[in-house]
Design a protein around this motif. Structure first.
Motif, PDB file in Angstrom:
ATOM      1  N   ALA B   7     -17.022  41.806 -18.535  1.00  0.00           N
ATOM      2  CA  ALA B   7     -17.059  42.866 -17.523  1.00  0.00           C
ATOM      3  C   ALA B   7     -17.796  42.379 -16.272  1.00  0.00           C
ATOM      4  O   ALA B   7     -17.433  42.722 -15.140  1.00  0.00           O
ATOM      5  N   LEU B   8     -18.822  41.567 -16.478  1.00  0.00           N
ATOM      6  CA  LEU B   8     -19.590  41.009 -15.359  1.00  0.00           C
ATOM      7  C   LEU B   8     -18.749  39.951 -14.645  1.00  0.00           C
ATOM      8  O   LEU B   8     -18.681  39.913 -13.414  1.00  0.00           O
ATOM      9  N   GLU B   9     -18.084  39.138 -15.444  1.00  0.00           N
ATOM     10  CA  GLU B   9     -17.193  38.095 -14.915  1.00  0.00           C
ATOM     11  C   GLU B   9     -16.119  38.724 -14.023  1.00  0.00           C
ATOM     12  O   GLU B   9     -15.806  38.211 -12.947  1.00  0.00           O
ATOM     13  N   ARG B  10     -15.577  39.846 -14.472  1.00  0.00           N
ATOM     14  CA  ARG B  10     -14.514  40.503 -13.710  1.00  0.00           C
ATOM     15  C   ARG B  10     -15.042  41.008 -12.366  1.00  0.00           C
ATOM     16  O   ARG B  10     -14.401  40.835 -11.328  1.00  0.00           O
ATOM     17  N   LEU B  11     -16.233  41.629 -12.386  1.00  0.00           N
ATOM     18  CA  LEU B  11     -16.808  42.126 -11.139  1.00  0.00           C
ATOM     19  C   LEU B  11     -17.080  40.970 -10.188  1.00  0.00           C
ATOM     20  O   LEU B  11     -16.816  41.059  -8.986  1.00  0.00           O
ATOM     21  N   ILE B  12     -17.591  39.862 -10.732  1.00  0.00           N
ATOM     22  CA  ILE B  12     -17.857  38.684  -9.894  1.00  0.00           C
ATOM     23  C   ILE B  12     -16.555  38.209  -9.253  1.00  0.00           C
ATOM     24  O   ILE B  12     -16.496  37.939  -8.049  1.00  0.00           O
ATOM     25  N   ALA B  13     -15.469  38.157 -10.042  1.00  0.00           N
ATOM     26  CA  ALA B  13     -14.177  37.713  -9.506  1.00  0.00           C
ATOM     27  C   ALA B  13     -13.694  38.652  -8.403  1.00  0.00           C
ATOM     28  O   ALA B  13     -13.185  38.210  -7.364  1.00  0.00           O
ATOM     29  N   GLU B  14     -13.880  39.963  -8.611  1.00  0.00           N
ATOM     30  CA  GLU B  14     -13.454  40.933  -7.600  1.00  0.00           C
ATOM     31  C   GLU B  14     -14.247  40.757  -6.303  1.00  0.00           C
ATOM     32  O   GLU B  14     -13.691  40.801  -5.209  1.00  0.00           O
ATOM     33  N   LEU B  15     -15.567  40.563  -6.452  1.00  0.00           N
ATOM     34  CA  LEU B  15     -16.422  40.430  -5.259  1.00  0.00           C
ATOM     35  C   LEU B  15     -16.102  39.153  -4.494  1.00  0.00           C
ATOM     36  O   LEU B  15     -16.198  39.108  -3.272  1.00  0.00           O
ATOM     37  N   ARG B  17     -13.374  37.945  -3.832  1.00  0.00           N
ATOM     38  CA  ARG B  17     -12.219  38.106  -2.951  1.00  0.00           C
ATOM     39  C   ARG B  17     -12.606  38.625  -1.578  1.00  0.00           C
ATOM     40  O   ARG B  17     -11.809  38.564  -0.637  1.00  0.00           O
ATOM     41  N   LEU B  18     -13.828  39.149  -1.436  1.00  0.00           N
ATOM     42  CA  LEU B  18     -14.261  39.659  -0.134  1.00  0.00           C
ATOM     43  C   LEU B  18     -14.580  38.486   0.794  1.00  0.00           C
ATOM     44  O   LEU B  18     -15.011  37.434   0.331  1.00  0.00           O
ATOM     45  N   PRO B  19     -14.406  38.676   2.108  1.00  0.00           N
ATOM     46  CA  PRO B  19     -14.622  37.559   3.030  1.00  0.00           C
ATOM     47  C   PRO B  19     -16.102  37.172   3.120  1.00  0.00           C
ATOM     48  O   PRO B  19     -16.963  38.059   3.173  1.00  0.00           O
ATOM     49  N   GLY B  20     -16.367  35.882   3.083  1.00  0.00           N
ATOM     50  CA  GLY B  20     -17.740  35.394   3.237  1.00  0.00           C
ATOM     51  C   GLY B  20     -18.568  35.525   1.981  1.00  0.00           C
ATOM     52  O   GLY B  20     -19.777  35.303   2.000  1.00  0.00           O
ATOM     53  N   GLY B  22     -19.036  34.023  -1.642  1.00  0.00           N
ATOM     54  CA  GLY B  22     -18.678  32.968  -2.588  1.00  0.00           C
ATOM     55  C   GLY B  22     -19.127  33.344  -3.992  1.00  0.00           C
ATOM     56  O   GLY B  22     -19.653  34.432  -4.229  1.00  0.00           O
ATOM     57  N   LYS B  23     -18.932  32.415  -4.906  1.00  0.00           N
ATOM     58  CA  LYS B  23     -19.248  32.666  -6.311  1.00  0.00           C
ATOM     59  C   LYS B  23     -20.736  32.984  -6.515  1.00  0.00           C
ATOM     60  O   LYS B  23     -21.090  33.884  -7.270  1.00  0.00           O
ATOM     61  N   LYS B  24     -21.593  32.257  -5.797  1.00  0.00           N
ATOM     62  CA  LYS B  24     -23.043  32.442  -5.984  1.00  0.00           C
ATOM     63  C   LYS B  24     -23.494  33.820  -5.507  1.00  0.00           C
ATOM     64  O   LYS B  24     -24.236  34.519  -6.197  1.00  0.00           O
ATOM     65  N   THR B  25     -23.051  34.201  -4.303  1.00  0.00           N
ATOM     66  CA  THR B  25     -23.420  35.516  -3.761  1.00  0.00           C
ATOM     67  C   THR B  25     -22.857  36.616  -4.650  1.00  0.00           C
ATOM     68  O   THR B  25     -23.547  37.602  -4.942  1.00  0.00           O
ATOM     69  N   ALA B  26     -21.606  36.449  -5.084  1.00  0.00           N
ATOM     70  CA  ALA B  26     -20.967  37.461  -5.927  1.00  0.00           C
ATOM     71  C   ALA B  26     -21.765  37.651  -7.221  1.00  0.00           C
ATOM     72  O   ALA B  26     -21.993  38.774  -7.665  1.00  0.00           O
ATOM     73  N   THR B  27     -22.224  36.541  -7.814  1.00  0.00           N
ATOM     74  CA  THR B  27     -23.005  36.621  -9.046  1.00  0.00           C
ATOM     75  C   THR B  27     -24.322  37.355  -8.792  1.00  0.00           C
ATOM     76  O   THR B  27     -24.723  38.225  -9.566  1.00  0.00           O
ATOM     77  N   ARG B  28     -24.968  37.021  -7.666  1.00  0.00           N
ATOM     78  CA  ARG B  28     -26.239  37.655  -7.332  1.00  0.00           C
ATOM     79  C   ARG B  28     -26.034  39.168  -7.143  1.00  0.00           C
ATOM     80  O   ARG B  28     -26.803  39.983  -7.669  1.00  0.00           O
ATOM     81  N   LEU B  29     -24.977  39.545  -6.428  1.00  0.00           N
ATOM     82  CA  LEU B  29     -24.710  40.965  -6.189  1.00  0.00           C
ATOM     83  C   LEU B  29     -24.404  41.691  -7.499  1.00  0.00           C
ATOM     84  O   LEU B  29     -24.915  42.778  -7.751  1.00  0.00           O
ATOM     85  N   ALA B  30     -23.556  41.069  -8.340  1.00  0.00           N
ATOM     86  CA  ALA B  30     -23.153  41.719  -9.588  1.00  0.00           C
ATOM     87  C   ALA B  30     -24.366  41.912 -10.505  1.00  0.00           C
ATOM     88  O   ALA B  30     -24.530  42.969 -11.123  1.00  0.00           O
ATOM     89  N   LEU B  31     -25.234  40.896 -10.570  1.00  0.00           N
ATOM     90  CA  LEU B  31     -26.429  41.019 -11.412  1.00  0.00           C
ATOM     91  C   LEU B  31     -27.354  42.103 -10.859  1.00  0.00           C
ATOM     92  O   LEU B  31     -27.992  42.836 -11.620  1.00  0.00           O
ATOM     93  N   TYR B  32     -27.414  42.213  -9.533  1.00  0.00           N
ATOM     94  CA  TYR B  32     -28.237  43.249  -8.923  1.00  0.00           C
ATOM     95  C   TYR B  32     -27.719  44.634  -9.320  1.00  0.00           C
ATOM     96  O   TYR B  32     -28.492  45.498  -9.735  1.00  0.00           O
ATOM     97  N   VAL B  33     -26.398  44.813  -9.206  1.00  0.00           N
ATOM     98  CA  VAL B  33     -25.790  46.104  -9.558  1.00  0.00           C
ATOM     99  C   VAL B  33     -26.082  46.435 -11.023  1.00  0.00           C
ATOM    100  O   VAL B  33     -26.378  47.575 -11.377  1.00  0.00           O
ATOM    101  N   LEU B  34     -26.038  45.417 -11.864  1.00  0.00           N
ATOM    102  CA  LEU B  34     -26.263  45.619 -13.299  1.00  0.00           C
ATOM    103  C   LEU B  34     -27.715  46.012 -13.592  1.00  0.00           C
ATOM    104  O   LEU B  34     -27.986  46.804 -14.494  1.00  0.00           O
TER     105      LEU B  34
END
Lengths: 200, 200
Positions: B7-15, B17-20, B22-34
Protein backbone atom coordinates in the motif's frame (compact mmCIF):
# COMPACT_ATOMS: atom_id res chain seq x y z
CA UNK A 1 -12.06 38.45 -6.27
CA UNK A 2 -11.92 34.66 -5.98
CA UNK A 3 -9.41 33.88 -8.74
CA UNK A 4 -8.58 30.37 -7.54
CA UNK A 5 -11.66 28.06 -7.47
CA UNK A 6 -12.42 26.88 -3.89
CA UNK A 7 -11.87 23.18 -4.71
CA UNK A 8 -8.41 24.00 -6.08
CA UNK A 9 -7.71 26.27 -3.11
CA UNK A 10 -8.59 23.41 -0.75
CA UNK A 11 -6.25 20.96 -2.49
CA UNK A 12 -3.45 23.55 -2.41
CA UNK A 13 -4.02 24.04 1.34
CA UNK A 14 -3.94 20.25 1.92
CA UNK A 15 -0.72 19.84 -0.07
CA UNK A 16 0.93 22.72 1.79
CA UNK A 17 0.71 20.63 4.99
CA UNK A 18 3.18 18.12 3.56
CA UNK A 19 6.83 18.61 4.55
CA UNK A 20 8.96 20.62 2.15
CA UNK A 21 5.96 21.72 0.08
CA UNK A 22 5.30 25.45 0.09
CA UNK A 23 2.46 27.41 -1.44
CA UNK A 24 4.15 27.70 -4.85
CA UNK A 25 4.95 24.00 -5.20
CA UNK A 26 1.47 23.07 -3.93
CA UNK A 27 -0.13 25.32 -6.55
CA UNK A 28 2.05 23.83 -9.30
CA UNK A 29 1.15 20.27 -8.22
CA UNK A 30 -2.57 21.02 -7.89
CA UNK A 31 -2.71 22.65 -11.34
CA UNK A 32 -0.86 19.65 -12.78
CA UNK A 33 -3.38 17.24 -11.25
CA UNK A 34 -6.20 19.36 -12.65
CA UNK A 35 -4.71 19.30 -16.16
CA UNK A 36 -4.34 15.50 -16.11
CA UNK A 37 -7.33 13.11 -16.48
CA UNK A 38 -9.63 12.78 -13.47
CA UNK A 39 -8.76 9.05 -13.24
CA UNK A 40 -5.21 9.91 -12.18
CA UNK A 41 -6.41 12.16 -9.35
CA UNK A 42 -8.82 9.43 -8.22
CA UNK A 43 -6.09 6.82 -8.27
CA UNK A 44 -3.84 8.98 -6.06
CA UNK A 45 -6.82 9.73 -3.81
CA UNK A 46 -7.57 6.01 -3.42
CA UNK A 47 -4.02 5.08 -2.51
CA UNK A 48 -4.04 7.82 0.13
CA UNK A 49 -7.37 6.66 1.55
CA UNK A 50 -6.23 3.02 1.60
CA UNK A 51 -2.89 3.71 3.27
CA UNK A 52 -3.83 3.69 6.95
CA UNK A 53 -6.38 0.90 6.46
CA UNK A 54 -3.90 -1.62 5.17
CA UNK A 55 -0.79 -0.70 7.14
CA UNK A 56 -0.17 -1.28 10.84
CA UNK A 57 2.88 -1.59 13.08
CA UNK A 58 4.72 -4.94 13.33
CA UNK A 59 4.26 -6.14 16.93
CA UNK A 60 7.95 -7.10 17.22
CA UNK A 61 9.97 -4.37 15.52
CA UNK A 62 7.26 -1.67 15.08
CA UNK A 63 7.93 -1.00 11.42
CA UNK A 64 5.05 -0.27 9.04
CA UNK A 65 3.73 -3.53 7.60
CA UNK A 66 0.61 -5.07 6.08
CA UNK A 67 1.24 -8.35 7.90
CA UNK A 68 2.25 -9.13 11.48
CA UNK A 69 5.02 -10.07 12.08
CA UNK A 70 6.48 -8.01 9.21
CA UNK A 71 8.31 -9.83 6.38
CA UNK A 72 11.69 -9.17 8.01
CA UNK A 73 10.77 -10.38 11.52
CA UNK A 74 8.99 -13.37 9.97
CA UNK A 75 11.97 -14.40 7.86
CA UNK A 76 13.63 -17.41 9.52
CA UNK A 77 16.87 -16.89 7.57
CA UNK A 78 17.58 -13.61 9.30
CA UNK A 79 19.49 -13.42 12.58
CA UNK A 80 16.84 -12.39 15.07
CA UNK A 81 19.45 -12.07 17.85
CA UNK A 82 21.11 -9.10 16.12
CA UNK A 83 18.82 -6.05 16.45
CA UNK A 84 19.44 -2.79 14.63
CA UNK A 85 17.81 0.19 16.39
CA UNK A 86 16.67 2.99 14.06
CA UNK A 87 14.58 6.15 14.41
CA UNK A 88 12.03 5.67 11.64
CA UNK A 89 10.81 3.03 9.15
CA UNK A 90 12.49 5.09 6.42
CA UNK A 91 15.88 4.35 8.05
CA UNK A 92 15.11 0.62 7.93
CA UNK A 93 14.38 0.93 4.20
CA UNK A 94 17.70 2.73 3.63
CA UNK A 95 19.63 0.01 5.48
CA UNK A 96 17.77 -2.79 3.66
CA UNK A 97 18.79 -1.24 0.33
CA UNK A 98 22.45 -1.81 1.19
CA UNK A 99 21.79 -5.58 1.64
CA UNK A 100 24.67 -5.41 4.15
CA UNK A 101 22.60 -6.24 7.24
CA UNK A 102 21.10 -9.67 7.90
CA UNK A 103 19.69 -9.10 11.39
CA UNK A 104 16.33 -7.65 12.42
CA UNK A 105 15.21 -4.17 13.47
CA UNK A 106 13.66 -2.15 16.25
CA UNK A 107 12.00 1.15 15.29
CA UNK A 108 12.01 3.82 18.00
CA UNK A 109 9.55 6.11 16.13
CA UNK A 110 11.47 9.24 16.95
CA UNK A 111 14.39 10.56 18.97
CA UNK A 112 14.61 11.93 22.48
CA UNK A 113 13.90 15.64 22.42
CA UNK A 114 13.17 17.17 25.83
CA UNK A 115 12.47 20.55 24.20
CA UNK A 116 9.53 19.03 22.31
CA UNK A 117 8.43 16.95 25.28
CA UNK A 118 9.60 13.66 23.77
CA UNK A 119 11.03 11.47 26.54
CA UNK A 120 11.71 7.72 26.65
CA UNK A 121 7.99 7.03 27.25
CA UNK A 122 7.07 8.58 23.88
CA UNK A 123 9.42 6.20 22.00
CA UNK A 124 9.41 2.40 21.67
CA UNK A 125 12.20 2.14 24.26
CA UNK A 126 10.31 0.11 26.89
CA UNK A 127 9.56 -2.41 24.13
CA UNK A 128 13.26 -2.56 23.23
CA UNK A 129 14.20 -3.39 26.82
CA UNK A 130 11.46 -6.03 26.90
CA UNK A 131 13.05 -7.74 23.89
CA UNK A 132 16.50 -7.57 25.51
CA UNK A 133 15.44 -8.75 28.96
CA UNK A 134 13.63 -11.76 27.53
CA UNK A 135 17.12 -12.91 26.50
CA UNK A 136 16.21 -12.78 22.80
CA UNK A 137 19.05 -10.45 21.81
CA UNK A 138 22.85 -10.90 21.55
CA UNK A 139 23.76 -7.59 19.93
CA UNK A 140 22.13 -4.18 19.63
CA UNK A 141 23.43 -2.11 16.71
CA UNK A 142 22.53 1.54 17.35
CA UNK A 143 21.81 3.18 14.00
CA UNK A 144 20.27 6.49 15.06
CA UNK A 145 21.35 9.53 12.99
CA UNK A 146 24.62 11.27 13.73
CA UNK A 147 22.69 14.44 14.59
CA UNK A 148 22.59 15.98 18.07
CA UNK A 149 19.25 14.34 19.07
CA UNK A 150 20.24 11.08 17.36
CA UNK A 151 23.53 10.96 19.29
CA UNK A 152 21.74 11.88 22.53
CA UNK A 153 19.27 9.03 22.02
CA UNK A 154 22.13 6.61 21.34
CA UNK A 155 23.97 7.79 24.49
CA UNK A 156 20.83 7.31 26.56
CA UNK A 157 20.39 3.77 25.25
CA UNK A 158 24.09 2.91 25.76
CA UNK A 159 23.75 4.06 29.39
CA UNK A 160 20.59 2.09 30.08
CA UNK A 161 21.74 -1.06 28.26
CA UNK A 162 25.07 -1.12 30.13
CA UNK A 163 23.67 -3.22 32.98
CA UNK A 164 22.13 -5.85 30.70
CA UNK A 165 23.72 -8.91 29.16
CA UNK A 166 23.89 -7.61 25.59
CA UNK A 167 26.63 -6.32 23.28
CA UNK A 168 26.00 -2.75 22.14
CA UNK A 169 27.53 -1.42 18.90
CA UNK A 170 27.15 1.82 16.91
CA UNK A 171 27.38 2.58 13.19
CA UNK A 172 30.89 3.80 12.25
CA UNK A 173 31.21 7.54 11.64
CA UNK A 174 33.79 8.95 9.23
CA UNK A 175 34.48 10.33 5.76
CA UNK A 176 31.72 9.42 3.29
CA UNK A 177 32.82 7.15 0.43
CA UNK A 178 34.07 9.13 -2.57
CA UNK A 179 34.50 12.39 -0.64
CA UNK A 180 37.55 14.55 -1.05
CA UNK A 181 39.03 15.08 2.44
CA UNK A 182 39.45 18.81 1.95
CA UNK A 183 35.67 19.15 1.59
CA UNK A 184 34.77 17.12 4.68
CA UNK A 185 33.48 19.23 7.57
CA UNK A 186 35.76 19.51 10.58
CA UNK A 187 33.52 17.47 12.92
CA UNK A 188 33.35 14.53 10.53
CA UNK A 189 37.10 14.71 9.97
CA UNK A 190 37.82 14.87 13.72
CA UNK A 191 35.55 11.87 14.25
CA UNK A 192 37.26 9.96 11.45
CA UNK A 193 40.66 10.61 13.04
CA UNK A 194 39.45 9.54 16.50
CA UNK A 195 37.94 6.36 15.03
CA UNK A 196 40.93 5.59 12.79
CA UNK A 197 41.28 1.91 12.00
CA UNK A 198 44.33 -0.31 12.12
CA UNK A 199 45.19 -1.79 8.70
CA UNK A 200 46.25 -5.42 9.02
CA UNK B 1 12.19 -9.31 0.26
CA UNK B 2 9.21 -6.94 0.32
CA UNK B 3 10.52 -4.30 2.72
CA UNK B 4 8.06 -1.59 1.71
CA UNK B 5 4.41 -2.62 2.30
CA UNK B 6 2.46 -2.75 -1.02
CA UNK B 7 0.00 0.00 0.00
CA UNK B 8 2.94 2.31 0.75
CA UNK B 9 4.69 1.26 -2.46
CA UNK B 10 1.56 2.13 -4.43
CA UNK B 11 1.28 5.60 -2.88
CA UNK B 12 4.97 6.22 -3.59
CA UNK B 13 4.43 5.20 -7.24
CA UNK B 14 1.42 7.53 -7.52
CA UNK B 15 3.32 10.47 -6.01
CA UNK B 16 6.28 9.87 -8.34
CA UNK B 17 4.02 10.72 -11.29
CA UNK B 18 3.73 14.32 -10.08
CA UNK B 19 6.14 16.82 -11.66
CA UNK B 20 9.37 17.44 -9.77
CA UNK B 21 8.76 14.57 -7.34
CA UNK B 22 11.31 11.77 -7.55
CA UNK B 23 11.40 8.46 -5.75
CA UNK B 24 13.15 9.87 -2.67
CA UNK B 25 10.75 12.79 -2.17
CA UNK B 26 7.76 10.52 -2.82
CA UNK B 27 9.00 8.08 -0.15
CA UNK B 28 9.53 10.91 2.33
CA UNK B 29 6.04 12.30 1.68
CA UNK B 30 4.35 8.89 1.87
CA UNK B 31 6.09 8.05 5.16
CA UNK B 32 5.06 11.44 6.52
CA UNK B 33 1.42 10.81 5.59
CA UNK B 34 1.63 7.40 7.26
CA UNK B 35 3.03 8.86 10.49
CA UNK B 36 0.25 11.47 10.67
CA UNK B 37 -3.35 10.62 11.69
CA UNK B 38 -5.47 8.78 9.09
CA UNK B 39 -7.92 11.72 9.02
CA UNK B 40 -5.29 13.92 7.37
CA UNK B 41 -4.68 11.40 4.58
CA UNK B 42 -8.43 11.08 4.05
CA UNK B 43 -8.86 14.83 3.89
CA UNK B 44 -6.17 15.10 1.19
CA UNK B 45 -7.71 12.14 -0.65
CA UNK B 46 -11.12 13.79 -0.63
CA UNK B 47 -9.90 17.09 -1.98
CA UNK B 48 -8.15 15.19 -4.81
CA UNK B 49 -11.28 13.16 -5.60
CA UNK B 50 -13.46 16.29 -5.54
CA UNK B 51 -11.19 18.37 -7.78
CA UNK B 52 -12.34 17.34 -11.24
CA UNK B 53 -15.96 17.08 -10.13
CA UNK B 54 -16.27 20.67 -9.08
CA UNK B 55 -13.98 22.40 -11.57
CA UNK B 56 -14.63 22.93 -15.27
CA UNK B 57 -13.40 25.32 -17.94
CA UNK B 58 -14.99 28.77 -18.24
CA UNK B 59 -16.75 28.82 -21.62
CA UNK B 60 -15.39 32.30 -22.42
CA UNK B 61 -11.75 32.39 -21.26
CA UNK B 62 -11.15 28.64 -20.60
CA UNK B 63 -9.66 29.09 -17.14
CA UNK B 64 -10.46 26.57 -14.38
CA UNK B 65 -13.59 27.62 -12.53
CA UNK B 66 -16.43 26.23 -10.43
CA UNK B 67 -18.92 28.58 -12.10
CA UNK B 68 -19.49 29.52 -15.74
CA UNK B 69 -18.69 32.24 -16.69
CA UNK B 70 -15.75 32.40 -14.25
CA UNK B 71 -15.69 35.18 -11.62
CA UNK B 72 -13.39 37.31 -13.83
CA UNK B 73 -15.44 37.00 -17.05
CA UNK B 74 -18.61 37.54 -15.04
CA UNK B 75 -17.32 40.72 -13.36
CA UNK B 76 -18.99 43.68 -15.05
CA UNK B 77 -16.39 46.11 -13.67
CA UNK B 78 -13.62 44.54 -15.75
CA UNK B 79 -12.86 45.64 -19.30
CA UNK B 80 -14.00 42.70 -21.40
CA UNK B 81 -12.61 44.33 -24.56
CA UNK B 82 -9.01 43.99 -23.33
CA UNK B 83 -8.00 40.31 -23.48
CA UNK B 84 -4.75 38.97 -22.00
CA UNK B 85 -3.64 35.72 -23.68
CA UNK B 86 -1.73 33.33 -21.39
CA UNK B 87 -0.51 29.73 -21.61
CA UNK B 88 -1.99 28.23 -18.43
CA UNK B 89 -4.45 29.10 -15.63
CA UNK B 90 -1.39 29.42 -13.34
CA UNK B 91 -0.23 32.39 -15.43
CA UNK B 92 -3.62 34.06 -14.94
CA UNK B 93 -3.24 33.63 -11.17
CA UNK B 94 0.24 35.19 -11.27
CA UNK B 95 -1.05 38.21 -13.21
CA UNK B 96 -4.10 38.60 -10.93
CA UNK B 97 -1.76 38.75 -7.92
CA UNK B 98 -0.19 41.92 -9.32
CA UNK B 99 -3.62 43.65 -9.40
CA UNK B 100 -2.18 45.61 -12.36
CA UNK B 101 -4.52 44.20 -15.01
CA UNK B 102 -8.22 45.03 -15.20
CA UNK B 103 -9.14 43.28 -18.45
CA UNK B 104 -10.13 39.64 -18.99
CA UNK B 105 -8.18 36.58 -20.11
CA UNK B 106 -7.93 33.87 -22.73
CA UNK B 107 -6.15 30.65 -21.75
CA UNK B 108 -4.42 28.79 -24.60
CA UNK B 109 -3.82 25.63 -22.51
CA UNK B 110 -0.30 25.17 -23.82
CA UNK B 111 2.17 26.51 -26.36
CA UNK B 112 2.87 25.56 -29.96
CA UNK B 113 5.37 22.72 -30.02
CA UNK B 114 5.65 20.94 -33.39
CA UNK B 115 8.16 18.46 -31.87
CA UNK B 116 5.49 17.25 -29.45
CA UNK B 117 2.76 17.40 -32.08
CA UNK B 118 1.07 20.44 -30.54
CA UNK B 119 -0.22 22.65 -33.35
CA UNK B 120 -2.82 25.46 -33.32
CA UNK B 121 -5.66 22.86 -33.27
CA UNK B 122 -4.48 21.51 -29.91
CA UNK B 123 -4.68 24.96 -28.28
CA UNK B 124 -7.66 27.28 -27.70
CA UNK B 125 -6.60 29.42 -30.69
CA UNK B 126 -9.71 28.93 -32.82
CA UNK B 127 -11.74 30.11 -29.82
CA UNK B 128 -9.54 33.22 -29.52
CA UNK B 129 -10.18 34.13 -33.16
CA UNK B 130 -13.90 33.57 -32.63
CA UNK B 131 -13.85 36.14 -29.82
CA UNK B 132 -11.93 38.61 -31.97
CA UNK B 133 -14.01 38.20 -35.12
CA UNK B 134 -17.24 38.72 -33.20
CA UNK B 135 -15.93 42.24 -32.66
CA UNK B 136 -15.81 41.76 -28.88
CA UNK B 137 -12.15 42.69 -28.51
CA UNK B 138 -10.23 45.99 -28.84
CA UNK B 139 -6.83 44.85 -27.62
CA UNK B 140 -5.03 41.50 -27.27
CA UNK B 141 -2.18 41.53 -24.74
CA UNK B 142 0.08 38.56 -25.48
CA UNK B 143 1.47 37.29 -22.17
CA UNK B 144 3.03 33.98 -23.18
CA UNK B 145 6.38 33.17 -21.55
CA UNK B 146 9.60 34.63 -22.90
CA UNK B 147 10.83 31.11 -23.65
CA UNK B 148 11.45 29.79 -27.18
CA UNK B 149 8.03 28.07 -27.51
CA UNK B 150 6.30 30.97 -25.76
CA UNK B 151 7.86 33.48 -28.20
CA UNK B 152 7.04 31.23 -31.16
CA UNK B 153 3.40 31.05 -30.06
CA UNK B 154 3.27 34.83 -29.69
CA UNK B 155 4.82 35.29 -33.17
CA UNK B 156 2.27 32.91 -34.67
CA UNK B 157 -0.60 34.85 -33.08
CA UNK B 158 0.82 38.25 -34.11
CA UNK B 159 0.98 36.96 -37.70
CA UNK B 160 -2.55 35.60 -37.74
CA UNK B 161 -4.08 38.58 -35.92
CA UNK B 162 -2.46 41.09 -38.31
CA UNK B 163 -5.39 40.98 -40.75
CA UNK B 164 -8.02 41.56 -38.08
CA UNK B 165 -9.28 44.80 -36.60
CA UNK B 166 -7.62 44.46 -33.19
CA UNK B 167 -4.62 46.06 -31.45
CA UNK B 168 -2.00 43.47 -30.46
CA UNK B 169 0.45 44.17 -27.61
CA UNK B 170 3.10 42.07 -25.84
CA UNK B 171 4.37 42.13 -22.22
CA UNK B 172 7.53 44.24 -21.97
CA UNK B 173 10.79 42.32 -21.69
CA UNK B 174 13.77 43.76 -19.85
CA UNK B 175 15.81 43.84 -16.66
CA UNK B 176 13.85 42.37 -13.70
CA UNK B 177 13.12 44.88 -10.91
CA UNK B 178 15.87 45.00 -8.31
CA UNK B 179 18.43 43.24 -10.50
CA UNK B 180 21.98 44.48 -10.78
CA UNK B 181 22.71 45.00 -14.48
CA UNK B 182 26.01 43.17 -14.34
CA UNK B 183 24.20 39.98 -13.35
CA UNK B 184 21.56 40.14 -16.11
CA UNK B 185 22.10 37.57 -18.86
CA UNK B 186 23.17 38.96 -22.26
CA UNK B 187 19.88 38.13 -24.02
CA UNK B 188 17.79 39.97 -21.46
CA UNK B 189 20.18 42.91 -21.53
CA UNK B 190 20.15 43.05 -25.35
CA UNK B 191 16.36 42.96 -25.32
CA UNK B 192 16.23 45.72 -22.70
CA UNK B 193 18.49 47.91 -24.90
CA UNK B 194 16.38 47.23 -28.02
CA UNK B 195 13.19 48.04 -26.12
CA UNK B 196 14.61 51.14 -24.37
CA UNK B 197 11.97 53.62 -23.40
CA UNK B 198 11.90 57.37 -23.91
CA UNK B 199 11.69 59.28 -20.63
CA UNK B 200 9.31 62.21 -20.87
Amino acid sequence: MQVIPPALERLIAELTRLPGIGKKTATRLALYVLRRPAAEALSLAESLAELHNSIQLCSRCFTFSEIDPCPICGDGRRNSRLVCVVEEPGDLMAIEKTAAFRGVYHILHGVLSPMEGIGPQELKIRELFARVSKGQVDEILLATSSTVPGEATASYLIDKLAGLDVKVTRLACGIPMGMDIKYADEYTLARAIDSRQLME
